[in-house]
Design a protein around this motif. Structure first.
Motif, PDB file in Angstrom:
ATOM      1  N   HIS A  22       0.818  -1.209   0.000  1.00 51.67           N
ATOM      2  CA  HIS A  22       0.000   0.000   0.000  1.00 51.67           C
ATOM      3  C   HIS A  22       0.854   1.262   0.000  1.00 51.67           C
ATOM      4  O   HIS A  22       0.438   2.295  -0.531  1.00 51.67           O
ATOM      5  N   CYS A  23       2.047   1.194   0.556  1.00 59.28           N
ATOM      6  CA  CYS A  23       2.964   2.339   0.480  1.00 59.28           C
ATOM      7  C   CYS A  23       3.413   2.575  -0.958  1.00 59.28           C
ATOM      8  O   CYS A  23       3.450   3.724  -1.435  1.00 59.28           O
ATOM      9  N   LYS A  24       3.743   1.496  -1.647  1.00 49.93           N
ATOM     10  CA  LYS A  24       4.203   1.634  -3.033  1.00 49.93           C
ATOM     11  C   LYS A  24       3.083   2.091  -3.952  1.00 49.93           C
ATOM     12  O   LYS A  24       3.307   2.903  -4.866  1.00 49.93           O
ATOM     13  N   ILE A  25       1.874   1.588  -3.737  1.00 54.20           N
ATOM     14  CA  ILE A  25       0.747   2.021  -4.560  1.00 54.20           C
ATOM     15  C   ILE A  25       0.504   3.515  -4.379  1.00 54.20           C
ATOM     16  O   ILE A  25       0.300   4.258  -5.349  1.00 54.20           O
ATOM     17  N   THR A  26       0.533   3.973  -3.134  1.00 52.62           N
ATOM     18  CA  THR A  26       0.342   5.400  -2.859  1.00 52.62           C
ATOM     19  C   THR A  26       1.436   6.235  -3.495  1.00 52.62           C
ATOM     20  O   THR A  26       1.176   7.304  -4.062  1.00 52.62           O
ATOM     21  N   ALA A  27       2.680   5.758  -3.414  1.00 51.64           N
ATOM     22  CA  ALA A  27       3.801   6.493  -3.988  1.00 51.64           C
ATOM     23  C   ALA A  27       3.673   6.607  -5.504  1.00 51.64           C
ATOM     24  O   ALA A  27       3.905   7.677  -6.083  1.00 51.64           O
ATOM     25  N   VAL A  28       3.299   5.509  -6.158  1.00 45.94           N
ATOM     26  CA  VAL A  28       3.157   5.534  -7.616  1.00 45.94           C
ATOM     27  C   VAL A  28       2.024   6.470  -8.031  1.00 45.94           C
ATOM     28  O   VAL A  28       2.153   7.246  -8.981  1.00 45.94           O
ATOM     29  N   CYS A  29       0.898   6.412  -7.320  1.00 40.16           N
ATOM     30  CA  CYS A  29      -0.221   7.304  -7.638  1.00 40.16           C
ATOM     31  C   CYS A  29       0.177   8.763  -7.462  1.00 40.16           C
ATOM     32  O   CYS A  29      -0.163   9.619  -8.295  1.00 40.16           O
ATOM     33  N   GLY A  30       0.901   9.070  -6.384  1.00 40.46           N
ATOM     34  CA  GLY A  30       1.357  10.440  -6.176  1.00 40.46           C
ATOM     35  C   GLY A  30       2.311  10.889  -7.260  1.00 40.46           C
ATOM     36  O   GLY A  30       2.217  12.031  -7.759  1.00 40.46           O
ATOM     37  N   PHE A  31       3.237  10.008  -7.649  1.00 43.37           N
ATOM     38  CA  PHE A  31       4.184  10.351  -8.715  1.00 43.37           C
ATOM     39  C   PHE A  31       3.458  10.623 -10.026  1.00 43.37           C
ATOM     40  O   PHE A  31       3.746  11.598 -10.730  1.00 43.37           O
ATOM     41  N   VAL A  32       2.494   9.770 -10.361  1.00 39.03           N
ATOM     42  CA  VAL A  32       1.752   9.930 -11.613  1.00 39.03           C
ATOM     43  C   VAL A  32       0.962  11.235 -11.614  1.00 39.03           C
ATOM     44  O   VAL A  32       0.880  11.938 -12.629  1.00 39.03           O
ATOM     45  N   LEU A  33       0.374  11.585 -10.479  1.00 44.37           N
ATOM     46  CA  LEU A  33      -0.377  12.842 -10.395  1.00 44.37           C
ATOM     47  C   LEU A  33       0.530  14.047 -10.615  1.00 44.37           C
ATOM     48  O   LEU A  33       0.156  15.006 -11.304  1.00 44.37           O
ATOM     49  N   VAL A  34       1.719  14.004 -10.050  1.00 42.93           N
ATOM     50  CA  VAL A  34       2.665  15.108 -10.253  1.00 42.93           C
ATOM     51  C   VAL A  34       3.073  15.206 -11.719  1.00 42.93           C
ATOM     52  O   VAL A  34       3.107  16.293 -12.304  1.00 42.93           O
ATOM     53  N   VAL A  35       3.357  14.056 -12.320  1.00 46.37           N
ATOM     54  CA  VAL A  35       3.754  14.051 -13.734  1.00 46.37           C
ATOM     55  C   VAL A  35       2.622  14.565 -14.613  1.00 46.37           C
ATOM     56  O   VAL A  35       2.829  15.372 -15.520  1.00 46.37           O
ATOM     57  N   ALA A  36       1.400  14.113 -14.336  1.00 44.23           N
ATOM     58  CA  ALA A  36       0.262  14.526 -15.159  1.00 44.23           C
ATOM     59  C   ALA A  36      -0.014  16.017 -15.047  1.00 44.23           C
ATOM     60  O   ALA A  36      -0.509  16.636 -15.997  1.00 44.23           O
ATOM     61  N   SER A  37       0.297  16.616 -13.898  1.00 45.66           N
ATOM     62  CA  SER A  37       0.035  18.043 -13.702  1.00 45.66           C
ATOM     63  C   SER A  37       1.150  18.939 -14.219  1.00 45.66           C
ATOM     64  O   SER A  37       1.018  20.166 -14.194  1.00 45.66           O
ATOM     65  N   LEU A 105       2.836  18.573 -32.485  1.00 47.51           N
ATOM     66  CA  LEU A 105       4.128  18.122 -31.959  1.00 47.51           C
ATOM     67  C   LEU A 105       4.151  18.210 -30.433  1.00 47.51           C
ATOM     68  O   LEU A 105       4.636  17.291 -29.762  1.00 47.51           O
ATOM     69  N   TRP A 106       3.616  19.309 -29.896  1.00 48.05           N
ATOM     70  CA  TRP A 106       3.571  19.444 -28.451  1.00 48.05           C
ATOM     71  C   TRP A 106       2.641  18.399 -27.828  1.00 48.05           C
ATOM     72  O   TRP A 106       2.945  17.826 -26.772  1.00 48.05           O
ATOM     73  N   ASP A 107       1.507  18.159 -28.489  1.00 48.97           N
ATOM     74  CA  ASP A 107       0.575  17.143 -27.977  1.00 48.97           C
ATOM     75  C   ASP A 107       1.214  15.754 -28.004  1.00 48.97           C
ATOM     76  O   ASP A 107       1.038  14.956 -27.077  1.00 48.97           O
ATOM     77  N   ALA A 108       1.944  15.460 -29.083  1.00 51.46           N
ATOM     78  CA  ALA A 108       2.612  14.163 -29.181  1.00 51.46           C
ATOM     79  C   ALA A 108       3.654  14.007 -28.078  1.00 51.46           C
ATOM     80  O   ALA A 108       3.761  12.944 -27.445  1.00 51.46           O
ATOM     81  N   TRP A 109       4.421  15.071 -27.838  1.00 55.22           N
ATOM     82  CA  TRP A 109       5.403  15.029 -26.763  1.00 55.22           C
ATOM     83  C   TRP A 109       4.722  14.830 -25.407  1.00 55.22           C
ATOM     84  O   TRP A 109       5.197  14.074 -24.557  1.00 55.22           O
ATOM     85  N   ASN A 110       3.601  15.511 -25.207  1.00 54.60           N
ATOM     86  CA  ASN A 110       2.871  15.408 -23.948  1.00 54.60           C
ATOM     87  C   ASN A 110       2.413  13.968 -23.693  1.00 54.60           C
ATOM     88  O   ASN A 110       2.562  13.425 -22.589  1.00 54.60           O
ATOM     89  N   VAL A 111       1.854  13.329 -24.730  1.00 54.39           N
ATOM     90  CA  VAL A 111       1.378  11.953 -24.599  1.00 54.39           C
ATOM     91  C   VAL A 111       2.542  11.000 -24.353  1.00 54.39           C
ATOM     92  O   VAL A 111       2.484  10.123 -23.469  1.00 54.39           O
ATOM     93  N   LEU A 112       3.609  11.156 -25.129  1.00 52.98           N
ATOM     94  CA  LEU A 112       4.745  10.248 -25.010  1.00 52.98           C
ATOM     95  C   LEU A 112       5.436  10.377 -23.658  1.00 52.98           C
ATOM     96  O   LEU A 112       5.725   9.371 -22.991  1.00 52.98           O
ATOM     97  N   ALA A 113       5.703  11.612 -23.240  1.00 53.50           N
ATOM     98  CA  ALA A 113       6.444  11.819 -22.001  1.00 53.50           C
ATOM     99  C   ALA A 113       5.655  11.330 -20.792  1.00 53.50           C
ATOM    100  O   ALA A 113       6.146  10.517 -19.996  1.00 53.50           O
ATOM    101  N   LYS A 114       4.426  11.806 -20.662  1.00 51.22           N
ATOM    102  CA  LYS A 114       3.637  11.441 -19.491  1.00 51.22           C
ATOM    103  C   LYS A 114       3.217   9.972 -19.526  1.00 51.22           C
ATOM    104  O   LYS A 114       3.211   9.293 -18.494  1.00 51.22           O
TER     105      LYS A 114
END
Length: 254
Positions: A22-37, A105-114
């Protein structure tokens, strides 16, 4: 239980493996939220996020080649991203003799990176956490018990359905059938219907067997040790470092 996930999980004695699920799941979710924002124009932030995941990979003692090979699962998203510069509207720019949409190009980069960072974080979670531990971790995080049970049964009996498909395929081939075109779709559709009926009937038999053994709608509680503060702190290192990168790069760009 879940041979499909069993091929993803790599047993080990690393500090990442030792963390509660549950610690790792929370950490991954937090990381993904930061990346998405993170705004798509913060290029340095995405590079630093990748370095953070590389550090976690090293701490988990996972071969980089294994992680990179498992990223192939995002191929459909890559294909979609590659098409965006060609179909998007707006100002055009010339890249290697091709007229591409600047916003595309920016949209493609956004999809690929995140997308790549999110998939990589999920791969690290699956590679360092057993399936049973993942389900227990979801229970610890107070996910609805019914959803956890559905996921558990789906994974547990996915291999059963797959084996049923294999037997049906062998039966067709032993009778000389080989799908070669549209005219054989009727046979395949009939096989799919038969597979659904067999799976439904098997599910009914499994449910009756569980009820006869005392199943009342909820799985028995399994003891799971609570995470210590040190373990929570270790798990929080990834999302907090990502958040620091996010705030720092935004301040620099402003």
């Amino acid at each position: 239980m879940g041979a499909g996930h069993g091929t993803l999980y790599r047993p080990g004695n690393s500090p990442v493996h030792a963390l509660p699920a549950h610690c790792k799941i929370t950490a991954v979710c937090g990381f993904v939220l930061v990346v998405a924002s993170t705004p798509r124009t913060h290029l340095w932030a995405f590079a630093l996020y990748a370095l953070l995941l590389a550090a976690v990979t090293s701490a988990a003692r996972l071969p980089a080649a294994v992680v990179l090979r498992r990223l192939v699962i995002e191929a459909p998203f890559v294909a979609f991203a590659v098409l965006l510069p060609f179909v998007a509207r707006g100002p055009r720019v010339d890249v290697l003799g091709l007229s591409l949409s600047e916003s595309g190009l920016w949209d493609a980069w956004n999809v690929l990176a995140k997308g790549t960072l999110g998939v990589a974080a999920s791969v690290l979670l699956a590679s360092t956490t057993g399936l049973r531990d993942l389900l227990l971790g979801l229970r610890r995080l107070r996910m609805p018990a019914l959803l956890v049970q559905i996921a558990s049964f789906m994974i547990r009996y996915g291999d059963v359905v797959t084996d049923e498909m294999r037997r049906m395929r062998i039966a067709r081939e032993s009778r000389g059938f080989t799908a070669r075109g549209v005219r054989h779709w009727r046979v395949l559709a009939t096989s799919a219907g038969a597979l659904f009926i067999r799976s439904y009937e098997r599910g009914e038999r499994v449910h009756l067997a569980m009820v006869s053994r005392g199943y009342t709608g909820t799985m028995p509680e399994t003891a799971a040790s609570a995470a210590t503060r040190a373990q929570w702190a270790s798990a929080a290192a990834l999302p907090l470092a990502a958040l620091a990168v996010r705030l720092t790069t935004e301040g620099v760009l402003l």
